[in-house]
Design a protein around this motif. Structure first.
Motif, PDB file in Angstrom:
ATOM      1  N   LEU A 274       0.971  -0.879   0.067  1.00  0.00           N
ATOM      2  CA  LEU A 274       0.092   0.148  -0.209  1.00  0.00           C
ATOM      3  C   LEU A 274       0.864   1.070  -0.279  1.00  0.00           C
ATOM      4  O   LEU A 274       2.119   1.485   0.956  1.00  0.00           O
ATOM      5  N   ALA A 275       0.138   2.117  -0.590  1.00  0.00           N
ATOM      6  CA  ALA A 275       1.658   3.294  -0.937  1.00  0.00           C
ATOM      7  C   ALA A 275       0.573   4.473  -1.440  1.00  0.00           C
ATOM      8  O   ALA A 275      -0.566   4.502  -2.057  1.00  0.00           O
ATOM      9  N   VAL A 276       1.100   5.643  -0.358  1.00  0.00           N
ATOM     10  CA  VAL A 276       0.351   7.215  -0.533  1.00  0.00           C
ATOM     11  C   VAL A 276       0.863   8.018  -1.278  1.00  0.00           C
ATOM     12  O   VAL A 276       2.112   7.971  -0.639  1.00  0.00           O
ATOM     13  N   LYS A 277       1.113   8.752  -2.355  1.00  0.00           N
ATOM     14  CA  LYS A 277       1.483   9.626  -3.053  1.00  0.00           C
ATOM     15  C   LYS A 277       1.262  10.703  -2.492  1.00  0.00           C
ATOM     16  O   LYS A 277       0.066  11.380  -3.445  1.00  0.00           O
ATOM     17  N   GLU A 295       0.083  17.118   1.167  1.00  0.00           N
ATOM     18  CA  GLU A 295       1.035  15.899   0.361  1.00  0.00           C
ATOM     19  C   GLU A 295       1.597  15.039   1.491  1.00  0.00           C
ATOM     20  O   GLU A 295       2.693  15.164   1.619  1.00  0.00           O
ATOM     21  N   VAL A 296       1.053  14.099   1.743  1.00  0.00           N
ATOM     22  CA  VAL A 296       1.163  12.805   2.832  1.00  0.00           C
ATOM     23  C   VAL A 296       2.124  11.763   2.001  1.00  0.00           C
ATOM     24  O   VAL A 296       1.512  11.326   0.674  1.00  0.00           O
ATOM     25  N   THR A 297       3.177  11.820   1.872  1.00  0.00           N
ATOM     26  CA  THR A 297       3.433  10.144   1.076  1.00  0.00           C
ATOM     27  C   THR A 297       4.022   9.327   2.367  1.00  0.00           C
ATOM     28  O   THR A 297       4.933   9.652   2.952  1.00  0.00           O
ATOM     29  N   MET A 298       3.728   8.095   2.094  1.00  0.00           N
ATOM     30  CA  MET A 298       4.260   6.732   2.581  1.00  0.00           C
ATOM     31  C   MET A 298       3.674   5.441   2.240  1.00  0.00           C
ATOM     32  O   MET A 298       3.381   5.402   0.947  1.00  0.00           O
ATOM     33  N   SER A 299       4.654   4.449   2.430  1.00  0.00           N
ATOM     34  CA  SER A 299       4.512   3.206   2.081  1.00  0.00           C
ATOM     35  C   SER A 299       4.814   2.328   3.044  1.00  0.00           C
ATOM     36  O   SER A 299       4.890   2.397   4.136  1.00  0.00           O
ATOM     37  N   GLY A 332      -4.825   8.536  -8.309  1.00  0.00           N
ATOM     38  CA  GLY A 332      -3.451   8.965  -8.825  1.00  0.00           C
ATOM     39  C   GLY A 332      -2.797   9.149  -7.209  1.00  0.00           C
ATOM     40  O   GLY A 332      -1.416  10.202  -7.735  1.00  0.00           O
ATOM     41  N   HIS A 333      -3.218   8.879  -6.228  1.00  0.00           N
ATOM     42  CA  HIS A 333      -2.179   9.463  -4.793  1.00  0.00           C
ATOM     43  C   HIS A 333      -2.619   7.931  -4.275  1.00  0.00           C
ATOM     44  O   HIS A 333      -1.953   8.003  -2.793  1.00  0.00           O
TER      45      HIS A 333
END
Length: 560
Positions: A274-277, A295-299, A332-333
């Motif tokens: 699971l990824a958040v971009k 603008e949260v990014t994590m995986s 796309g996120h």
């Protein structure tokens, strides 16, 4: 204190007259408060002597603004308007909310709401103040502020204070007595805190009751042969006792020089599960408010155990809902196994990723406990009744009810369960589906030690079988014991991402985030023990493993 379902909240209702005057049931015995016999005294009279603060402040609010809420009880008692105005100011000042009179209740933080609820009770001038897990829904900073306030109330001796609480390390050094109920609602023990936790520690552990981490640490060190003096309770007192224990500080310093730093999450596949971009999200009904996430990014690698932490309102639950499809993210996120989750329908996504709500009642759909599990397996069959399930499905529901201690409540309505029982049911309703990833929002809230341990063991089993876990929590003890990676949010943005020990080693970051170092880490800080954060020495188990056998546990003829 007592395990989940032991009757702690029921006992509080007996102190303010809601039992027997409002809540129906069989009642016998005698309860008196401030010289009044509860069974013979109307609730509105008792309310002037005994004030009850609920676990969830929203459950006791009756108005829309702070000043109206504090005035509500006094108005019902027919107090003079001038007296009411003075009482509002005095009550709000006593809880640190001077200047909040005109604020709307729905715009306050969780900690502020809890203090308003307390102010509304204090304004009535009760001699007895009863608080039912008042910190349960609060982040560590708000919890610390509330406990500081309660400590002051306890010390000025104007009120007798009764508190139900699981976060023992922050309250245990200022309570006078401890009363423990067993699982059947009977008195297990009571007395001075030191006596209860040290003399009756085995009974508490057998009953599944939480003990202070400091007490667990001292008890474990003694069992390992270290001669720790006294019966310390609080963090500072425990640190002093350990620092005075011959050889212990030296052993910790040796460990600091012989071990490297703690690692972060185990390496995962090239493509995360699971990824958040660069995710930004604003609620459609809050256009004038700041974005919930920015603008949260994590995986999350497959098989990882991620903790998501932050102060109340940081965006944790919003992120969890977007990761699982409960809220629809912008395209796309958010990606599941490399696929945009917006390309999957809700049913397809929910079959692969589950979300356990912070409030378990928000996900109940059946009128029986067994029906909740049956619905997760087969909604169509469950709507017709549990008998329409296959034999295998019925067997699976019974197995899960038994594992979570709910078998005897199979036919009960989910809404009649205790808070701890509701939470266990909500988790089981997801685990029974066999999804590849689970996002759990405060899964151990309201759980006793044995049930919390059982639930976390299930998460470990799920993970060992290839499952991936993301846990939203305020409990830094859980973070230090179970998570291999930590994501900290602040005002909707990412403040920290990495190993938990790396975060706790930065006190300025911990302070800015509204979180707190676990009690064992604070003990190490007081001891000036350098092994604490470089080796992830933040749990009782890690501390005991590092300390090893003490001088009192030598190698004898028996090889012990």
């Amino acid at each position: 204190m007592g395990p989940s379902g032991s009757g702690k909240s029921t006992l509080t209702l007996c102190l303010d007259g809601l039992i027997p005057h409002v809540v129906e049931g069989d009642y016998s015995g005698r309860v008196s408060v401030a010289g009044l016999l509860v069974g013979d005294t109307p609730v509105h009279v008792l309310a002037q002597q005994a004030g009850l603060v609920f676990q969830d402040p929203d459950a006791q609010f009756c108005t829309l603004t702070v000043e109206d809420e504090v005035a509500f009880g006094l108005e019902n008692l027919g107090r003079a308007p001038g007296d009411i105005e003075a009482a509002i100011d005095a009550a709000l000042d006593s809880v640190g909310l001077a200047g909040y009179r005109g604020r709307r209740l729905d715009m306050l933080s969780g900690g502020e709401k809890q203090r308003v609820a307390l102010a509304a009770v204090l304004a009535m001038g009760p001699r007895l103040l009863v608080l039912d897990e008042p910190s349960a829904n609060l982040d560590p900073r708000a919890t610390s502020e509330l406990f500081t306030l309660l400590r002051g109330l306890a010390h000025d001796r104007r009120h007798t204070v009764v508190i139900i609480e699981h976060k023992l390390d922050d309250v245990i050094d200022w309570v006078d007595r401890v009363l423990v109920l067993d699982a059947h609602g009977r008195l297990l023990c009571q007395g001075d805190a030191r006596e209860v936790f040290y003399a009756h520690g085995g009974a508490l552990q057998a009953a599944g009751v939480w003990r202070p981490q400091t007490v667990e640490l001292v008890t474990g060190l003694r069992e390992a042969g270290w001669e720790v003096e006294g019966s310390p309770l609080g963090v500072a007192e425990t640190a002093a006792a350990l620092a005075a224990t011959p050889g212990l500080t030296g052993r910790l310093r040796e460990a600091a020089g012989s071990h490297g730093g703690s690692g972060g999450a185990p390496p995962g596949p090239d493509e995360p599960l699971l990824a958040v971009k660069d995710l930004t999200f604003r609620y459609s009904n809050a256009k004038e408010m700041p974005a919930a996430l920015t603008e949260v990014t994590m995986s999350m690698p497959r098989g990882a155990f991620l903790a998501i932490a932050g102060a109340n309102g940081a965006g944790k639950s919003t992120l969890g809902a977007l990761m699982t499809g409960v809220l629809r993210p912008p395209r796309g996120h958010v990606f599941l196994e490399g696929e945009d989750v917006t390309d999957s329908g809700p049913h397809a996504l929910s079959s692969r990723v589950g979300y356990v709500f912070q409030n378990p009642e928000h996900q109940f759909v059946s009128d029986t406990v067994v029906g909740e599990l049956a619905y997760s397996l087969s909604p169509k069959a469950a709507r017709k009744g549990a008998r329409h399930l296959t034999d295998a499905q019925r067997g699976l529901t019974e197995t899960w009810l038994d594992r979570l201690g709910l078998l005897n409540l199979a036919q009960a309505n989910p809404f009649t369960l205790s808070q701890g029982q509701k939470r266990r049911l909500s988790v089981a309703a997801l685990l029974i589906r066999g999804q590849s990833a689970l996002v759990l929002d405060e899964p151990t809230l309201g759980q006793d030690e044995s049930q919390a341990g059982r639930m976390m063991a299930m998460m470990q089993e799920f993970r060992a079988a290839g499952g991936t876990v993301a846990m939203i929590t305020h409990d830094m003890r859980l973070v230090s014991e179970y998570a291999d990676s930590l994501l900290v949010l602040s005002h909707g943005g990412v403040m920290y991402s990495g190993a938990p020990a790396g975060f706790f080693a930065r006190p300025e970051l911990v302070e800015a985030s509204g979180l707190a170092v676990p009690a064992i880490g604070r003990v190490c800080t007081h001891m000036h023990a350098p092994a604490a954060f470089s080796n992830g020495l933040l749990t009782v188990r890690a501390f005991l493993e590092t300390a090893g056998a003490g001088p009192g546990r030598g190698i004898g003829p028996g090889g012990e």
